[in-house]
Design a protein around this motif. Structure first.
Motif, PDB file in Angstrom:
ATOM      1  N   GLU A 107       0.828  -1.207   0.000  1.00 44.57           N
ATOM      2  CA  GLU A 107       0.000   0.000   0.000  1.00 44.57           C
ATOM      3  C   GLU A 107       0.865   1.260   0.000  1.00 44.57           C
ATOM      4  O   GLU A 107       0.503   2.277  -0.615  1.00 44.57           O
ATOM      5  CB  GLU A 107      -0.924   0.000   1.224  1.00 44.57           C
ATOM      6  N   GLU A 108       2.007   1.193   0.684  1.00 47.47           N
ATOM      7  CA  GLU A 108       2.902   2.346   0.709  1.00 47.47           C
ATOM      8  C   GLU A 108       3.585   2.537  -0.633  1.00 47.47           C
ATOM      9  O   GLU A 108       3.771   3.672  -1.099  1.00 47.47           O
ATOM     10  CB  GLU A 108       3.933   2.185   1.827  1.00 47.47           C
ATOM     11  N   HIS A 109       3.988   1.428  -1.261  1.00 44.60           N
ATOM     12  CA  HIS A 109       4.549   1.522  -2.609  1.00 44.60           C
ATOM     13  C   HIS A 109       3.566   2.227  -3.535  1.00 44.60           C
ATOM     14  O   HIS A 109       3.932   3.151  -4.272  1.00 44.60           O
ATOM     15  CB  HIS A 109       4.841   0.120  -3.165  1.00 44.60           C
ATOM     16  N   MET A 110       2.311   1.787  -3.495  1.00 43.65           N
ATOM     17  CA  MET A 110       1.296   2.349  -4.379  1.00 43.65           C
ATOM     18  C   MET A 110       1.080   3.829  -4.090  1.00 43.65           C
ATOM     19  O   MET A 110       1.016   4.661  -5.015  1.00 43.65           O
ATOM     20  CB  MET A 110      -0.019   1.584  -4.201  1.00 43.65           C
ATOM     21  N   GLY A 111       0.990   4.192  -2.813  1.00 48.94           N
ATOM     22  CA  GLY A 111       0.765   5.583  -2.448  1.00 48.94           C
ATOM     23  C   GLY A 111       1.894   6.492  -2.892  1.00 48.94           C
ATOM     24  O   GLY A 111       1.662   7.616  -3.337  1.00 48.94           O
ATOM     25  N   ARG A 112       3.121   6.002  -2.779  1.00 44.57           N
ATOM     26  CA  ARG A 112       4.273   6.818  -3.179  1.00 44.57           C
ATOM     27  C   ARG A 112       4.319   7.018  -4.686  1.00 44.57           C
ATOM     28  O   ARG A 112       4.693   8.090  -5.164  1.00 44.57           O
ATOM     29  CB  ARG A 112       5.561   6.155  -2.697  1.00 44.57           C
ATOM     30  N   VAL A 113       3.941   5.989  -5.446  1.00 47.80           N
ATOM     31  CA  VAL A 113       3.909   6.116  -6.904  1.00 47.80           C
ATOM     32  C   VAL A 113       2.893   7.177  -7.311  1.00 47.80           C
ATOM     33  O   VAL A 113       3.154   8.024  -8.167  1.00 47.80           O
ATOM     34  CB  VAL A 113       3.581   4.761  -7.563  1.00 47.80           C
ATOM     35  N   VAL A 114       1.717   7.148  -6.681  1.00 50.39           N
ATOM     36  CA  VAL A 114       0.678   8.141  -6.978  1.00 50.39           C
ATOM     37  C   VAL A 114       1.154   9.534  -6.575  1.00 50.39           C
ATOM     38  O   VAL A 114       0.945  10.517  -7.287  1.00 50.39           O
ATOM     39  CB  VAL A 114      -0.632   7.777  -6.251  1.00 50.39           C
ATOM     40  N   ALA A 115       1.838   9.622  -5.418  1.00 49.34           N
ATOM     41  CA  ALA A 115       2.346  10.914  -4.953  1.00 49.34           C
ATOM     42  C   ALA A 115       3.383  11.494  -5.900  1.00 49.34           C
ATOM     43  O   ALA A 115       3.565  12.710  -5.972  1.00 49.34           O
ATOM     44  CB  ALA A 115       2.939  10.763  -3.551  1.00 49.34           C
ATOM     45  N   GLN A 116       4.068  10.614  -6.649  1.00 49.56           N
ATOM     46  CA  GLN A 116       5.060  11.064  -7.620  1.00 49.56           C
ATOM     47  C   GLN A 116       4.408  11.609  -8.897  1.00 49.56           C
ATOM     48  O   GLN A 116       5.093  12.086  -9.792  1.00 49.56           O
ATOM     49  CB  GLN A 116       5.998   9.915  -7.992  1.00 49.56           C
ATOM     50  N   GLY A 117       3.067  11.516  -8.965  1.00 54.02           N
ATOM     51  CA  GLY A 117       2.356  12.068 -10.108  1.00 54.02           C
ATOM     52  C   GLY A 117       1.855  11.041 -11.101  1.00 54.02           C
ATOM     53  O   GLY A 117       1.247  11.401 -12.117  1.00 54.02           O
ATOM     54  N   ASP A 118       2.089   9.746 -10.841  1.00 53.25           N
ATOM     55  CA  ASP A 118       1.599   8.696 -11.728  1.00 53.25           C
ATOM     56  C   ASP A 118       0.221   8.275 -11.233  1.00 53.25           C
ATOM     57  O   ASP A 118       0.096   7.594 -10.215  1.00 53.25           O
ATOM     58  CB  ASP A 118       2.550   7.499 -11.712  1.00 53.25           C
ATOM     59  N   LEU A 119      -0.811   8.703 -11.949  1.00 54.15           N
ATOM     60  CA  LEU A 119      -2.182   8.442 -11.518  1.00 54.15           C
ATOM     61  C   LEU A 119      -2.769   7.175 -12.128  1.00 54.15           C
ATOM     62  O   LEU A 119      -3.930   6.850 -11.901  1.00 54.15           O
ATOM     63  CB  LEU A 119      -3.072   9.639 -11.889  1.00 54.15           C
ATOM     64  N   ARG A 120      -1.971   6.422 -12.892  1.00 58.03           N
ATOM     65  CA  ARG A 120      -2.494   5.210 -13.528  1.00 58.03           C
ATOM     66  C   ARG A 120      -3.022   4.191 -12.527  1.00 58.03           C
ATOM     67  O   ARG A 120      -4.051   3.560 -12.786  1.00 58.03           O
ATOM     68  CB  ARG A 120      -1.408   4.578 -14.417  1.00 58.03           C
ATOM     69  N   PRO A 121      -2.368   3.981 -11.366  1.00 56.87           N
ATOM     70  CA  PRO A 121      -2.893   2.991 -10.431  1.00 56.87           C
ATOM     71  C   PRO A 121      -4.291   3.295  -9.927  1.00 56.87           C
ATOM     72  O   PRO A 121      -5.030   2.390  -9.541  1.00 56.87           O
ATOM     73  CB  PRO A 121      -1.880   3.029  -9.275  1.00 56.87           C
ATOM     74  N   ILE A 122      -4.687   4.598  -9.919  1.00 59.98           N
ATOM     75  CA  ILE A 122      -5.995   4.964  -9.392  1.00 59.98           C
ATOM     76  C   ILE A 122      -7.097   4.433 -10.293  1.00 59.98           C
ATOM     77  O   ILE A 122      -8.164   4.023  -9.836  1.00 59.98           O
ATOM     78  CB  ILE A 122      -6.102   6.503  -9.252  1.00 59.98           C
ATOM     79  N   ALA A 123      -6.848   4.437 -11.615  1.00 62.36           N
ATOM     80  CA  ALA A 123      -7.878   4.029 -12.571  1.00 62.36           C
ATOM     81  C   ALA A 123      -8.332   2.593 -12.346  1.00 62.36           C
ATOM     82  O   ALA A 123      -9.513   2.288 -12.412  1.00 62.36           O
ATOM     83  CB  ALA A 123      -7.359   4.208 -13.996  1.00 62.36           C
ATOM     84  N   GLY A 124      -7.404   1.699 -12.085  1.00 65.11           N
ATOM     85  CA  GLY A 124      -7.756   0.308 -11.827  1.00 65.11           C
ATOM     86  C   GLY A 124      -7.079  -0.151 -10.560  1.00 65.11           C
ATOM     87  O   GLY A 124      -6.187  -1.003 -10.595  1.00 65.11           O
ATOM     88  N   GLN A 125      -7.469   0.434  -9.436  1.00 61.88           N
ATOM     89  CA  GLN A 125      -6.712   0.275  -8.201  1.00 61.88           C
ATOM     90  C   GLN A 125      -6.593  -1.176  -7.752  1.00 61.88           C
ATOM     91  O   GLN A 125      -5.519  -1.629  -7.376  1.00 61.88           O
ATOM     92  CB  GLN A 125      -7.331   1.112  -7.088  1.00 61.88           C
ATOM     93  N   SER A 126      -7.711  -1.918  -7.799  1.00 64.01           N
ATOM     94  CA  SER A 126      -7.670  -3.299  -7.324  1.00 64.01           C
ATOM     95  C   SER A 126      -6.770  -4.147  -8.211  1.00 64.01           C
ATOM     96  O   SER A 126      -5.970  -4.955  -7.721  1.00 64.01           O
ATOM     97  CB  SER A 126      -9.079  -3.889  -7.280  1.00 64.01           C
ATOM     98  N   GLU A 127      -6.852  -3.946  -9.524  1.00 62.57           N
ATOM     99  CA  GLU A 127      -6.011  -4.697 -10.448  1.00 62.57           C
ATOM    100  C   GLU A 127      -4.545  -4.296 -10.303  1.00 62.57           C
ATOM    101  O   GLU A 127      -3.653  -5.150 -10.307  1.00 62.57           O
ATOM    102  CB  GLU A 127      -6.467  -4.466 -11.886  1.00 62.57           C
ATOM    103  N   ALA A 128      -4.293  -2.988 -10.147  1.00 69.03           N
ATOM    104  CA  ALA A 128      -2.914  -2.505  -9.990  1.00 69.03           C
ATOM    105  C   ALA A 128      -2.302  -3.053  -8.703  1.00 69.03           C
ATOM    106  O   ALA A 128      -1.130  -3.441  -8.681  1.00 69.03           O
ATOM    107  CB  ALA A 128      -2.900  -0.979  -9.979  1.00 69.03           C
ATOM    108  N   MET A 129      -3.068  -3.088  -7.629  1.00 69.54           N
ATOM    109  CA  MET A 129      -2.553  -3.617  -6.370  1.00 69.54           C
ATOM    110  C   MET A 129      -2.257  -5.107  -6.484  1.00 69.54           C
ATOM    111  O   MET A 129      -1.243  -5.597  -5.965  1.00 69.54           O
ATOM    112  CB  MET A 129      -3.560  -3.366  -5.243  1.00 69.54           C
TER     113      MET A 129
END
Length: 300
Positions: A226-248
């Motif tokens: 979850e921290e990996h994912m949050g840091r990636v989003v914080a870096q400006g990459d919003l792709r994980p948000i679109a398909g969050q469950s699949e990205a996780m």
């Protein structure tokens, strides 16, 4: 293929499932989506999905039948290298059942017995998934130890004369791996000690990773998915948000496939629940107290 698969023996079905699982796991270790692999390999996404699902083409089974008829491993017909000689094949068969600890002991024996000197680990290399903090912590660690900081992504672009996106778009992942290896060899050949932030998938390339482990004191930066994912989003990459469950799910699968590789590092450091400044201070302290680092300092 479905009709042929229906007629296949349980052993054949199991074999195709193993092949599919190995392809899927290899793709996960490299962090490649099925779409990217289809583009780079020229194989359709539909066939890759069938292959990973255990429904590979019947020709795989025919090749295995030929290999079995000659009592040879199927790998003798695959890859770019010639088949192993008798001594090599015997040696490999003897080490197949060794544990990880026994293999490391064997490596040390071969190095000592045959005069293969261990390289001096002048550099510090940070490994881990994207979002582990390799860049931000690497910069602070370099400042704390008075060392140069190197970002491998930038060195690969220098080596290729192209941006990373252009390397992947024009030449695919295979070319990226070649540029990565050459850039790492160039960076580590410079004897001035430095802190190196690597790409998350570098450990999935055995020869490149072996070079890194040989020439660098390697630190695995760990964190919760979850921290990996949050840091990636914080870096400006919003792709994980679109398909969050699949990205996780993809991130967890990649971590599972790479965990044993990351664990080969000289040291592991968990950043979970820590602020950047706290993690940087704790990492520097942990490195200074590490026995292997103390031995390195004493040798110099």
């Amino acid at each position: 293929m479905n009709e042929s698969r229906d007629k296949a023996s349980p052993d054949d079905v199991a074999f195709l499932q193993v092949v599919g699982e190995r392809v899927r796991n290899a793709r996960a270790r490299r962090g490649m989506s099925r779409k990217i692999l289809a583009r780079d390999s020229g194989v359709s996404e539909r066939y890759l999905a069938q292959l990973e699902g255990g429904a590979g083409n019947i020709s795989i089974l025919l090749l295995r039948q030929i290999a079995r008829a000659m009592d040879l491993p199927i790998t003798d017909f695959l890859g770019d290298r010639p088949p192993l000689g008798v001594d090599q094949a015997l040696l490999l068969r003897q080490i197949e059942d060794l544990s990880g600890e026994q293999l490391q002991e064997l490596q040390a024996f071969v190095r000592d017995r045959f005069g293969i000197a261990a390289s001096v680990k002048r550099h510090i290399a940070l490994i881990g998934l994207r979002g582990a903090g390799k860049t931000s912590l690497g910069q602070r660690l370099a400042a704390a130890f008075g060392l140069q900081f190197v970002e491998m992504a930038k060195e690969i672009e220098i080596e290729a004369g192209l941006s990373l996106n252009e390397v992947f778009d024009l030449y695919g992942q295979a070319a990226y791996r070649r540029f990565e290896r050459r850039a790492l060899e160039r960076v580590t050949a410079d004897t001035a000690p430095k802190v190196i932030a690597t790409g998350g998938s570098l450990p999935s390339e055995p020869a490149t990773y072996a070079h890194l482990l040989t020439n660098c004191f390697t630190i695995w930066l760990k964190a919760r998915p979850e921290e990996h994912m949050g840091r990636v989003v914080a870096q400006g990459d919003l792709r994980p948000i679109a398909g969050q469950s699949e990205a996780m799910a993809d991130l967890k699968r990649i971590l599972t496939q790479r965990e044993a590789l990351y664990a080969r590092a000289d040291m592991a450091f968990d950043t979970a629940g820590k602020t950047l400044e706290q993690a940087a201070a704790d990492l520097a302290a942990a490195l200074r107290a590490h026995p292997a680092w103390l031995a390195r300092e004493a040798a110099e």
